[in-house]
Write an enzyme that holds these catalytic residues in place. Structure first.
Site, PDB file in Angstrom:
ATOM      1  CD  GLU A 233       5.572 -20.860  12.085  1.00  0.00           C
ATOM      2  OE1 GLU A 233       5.622 -21.118  13.299  1.00  0.00           O
ATOM      3  OE2 GLU A 233       4.649 -20.229  11.557  1.00  0.00           O
TER       4      GLU A 233
ATOM      5  CD  GLU B 145      -3.076  -0.736   0.127  1.00  0.00           C
ATOM      6  OE1 GLU B 145      -3.112   0.398  -0.385  1.00  0.00           O
ATOM      7  OE2 GLU B 145      -3.858  -1.645  -0.198  1.00  0.00           O
TER       8      GLU B 145
END
Length: 321
Positions: free
Chosen positions: A126, A95
């Site tokens: 992860e 954004e």
């Protein structure tokens, strides 16, 4: 360096100690509540997130100042995490260009497991500390960069390993977690441990923890951009007008900043090739579009400084050449 192959029994026991993994005692019979009661309960839980973020205001301030200082000399902001945390970083990074007119490489989001993990869970991604390091190496991480590790538990090896590597090359580091005294925070220059407590659905850290992460990342990127001159007052003056809605917003922004009518704002934007900042400078000071562009460059894009300097340097009609 964090262990790539943790003992599973030890991991299970350590997770049981984390506040984000505790059972929320207020809702032991969650599945028996009515829909209306569930809506109220979730809203009540979310209401406490803002207070938890406020409690780490000093740490957020320190992180913004560290990031802005590095970025002002050409550094990048890199978010890194796994699962929901990684997606939050990618969302904030994606954004930034349309909001602040930045290069897409200036704010980057990395997620354990790569792009596929944005949409689909990548098992075990992860758990590798070396993967976090390798992903940063691939970006050519340097001392001018800032790395923000994100992990609700604060112990995700991928994020911890990334911060340890980032620190070793002199980058600024911050850790955003939702448990006090997190390993992620201990690996960082600044620890932002937002303690939101147990989730309404035990261990589902996409809920309050995810909301807290989103709020913190909003602050880190937005306030950094304010510090770097990407706003004028509370207006987005470096936005990129890439569609009709944004072109209309750009025109309205110029009108709000200058009190010009729509026709004058549109003409100024056309004359400055769509630069909101330059259009405002032209209408505010009366200088030419070329003068506005050069003056802004001379003030590193800080519009308020350029407006203040314009009469002194150019008068109101002269060109800067």
């Amino acid at each position: 360096m964090a262990d790539d192959h943790p003992d599973h029994a030890a991991l299970r026991d350590s997770l049981a100690l984390l506040s984000t993994e505790q059972t929320n005692e207020r809702y032991p019979d969650l599945d028996l509540l009515s829909t209306a009661e569930l809506v109220h309960a979730m809203n009540a839980e979310d209401a406490g997130v803002a207070a938890a973020v406020a409690a780490v205001g000093p740490q957020i301030t320190a992180a913004v100042d560290g990031i802005a200082a590095r970025m002002s000399v050409g550094g990048r902001l890199i978010y890194i995490g796994a699962g929901t945390a990684g997606r939050m970083g990618i969302l904030d990074a994606s954004e930034t260009p349309p909001t602040f007119g930045t290069d897409p490489e200036l704010v980057v989001g990395l997620i354990a497991g790569g792009p596929t993990a944005v949409h689909t869970a990548v098992e075990n991604a992860e758990d590798s500390a070396s993967a976090g390091e390798n992903d940063l190496r691939a970006l050519g991480l340097g001392a001018r960069d800032s790395v923000v590790g994100i992990s609700a538990s604060g112990r995700t090896p991928y994020a911890v390993g990334a911060l340890e590597y980032a620190a070793s090359v002199g980058a600024f580091t911050a850790g955003v977690s939702c448990n006090a005294g997190s390993a992620l925070g201990q690996a960082a220059s600044v620890a932002i441990d937002v303690v939101v407590g147990p989730e309404i659905l035990t261990g589902s850290t996409r809920l309050k923890a995810g909301t807290a992460q989103k709020m913190v990342l909003n602050m880190l990127s937005t306030i950094t951009m304010v510090r770097l001159g990407k706003t004028y007052g509370n207006l987005m003056v470096d936005m990129r007008a890439t569609n009709e809605k944004l072109r209309a917003r750009a025109e309205r922004t110029v009108m709000l900043a200058t009190a010009a009518d729509a026709a004058a704002a549109a003409q100024a934007l056309s004359d400055t090739e769509g630069s909101v900042k330059a259009a405002i400078l032209v209408l505010t000071t009366g200088i030419t579009p070329l003068a506005a562009t050069l003056l802004l460059a001379g003030h590193h894009g800080f519009l308020r400084e350029a407006i203040a300097d314009a009469p002194q340097i150019t008068g109101r009609t002269a060109d800067v050449a």
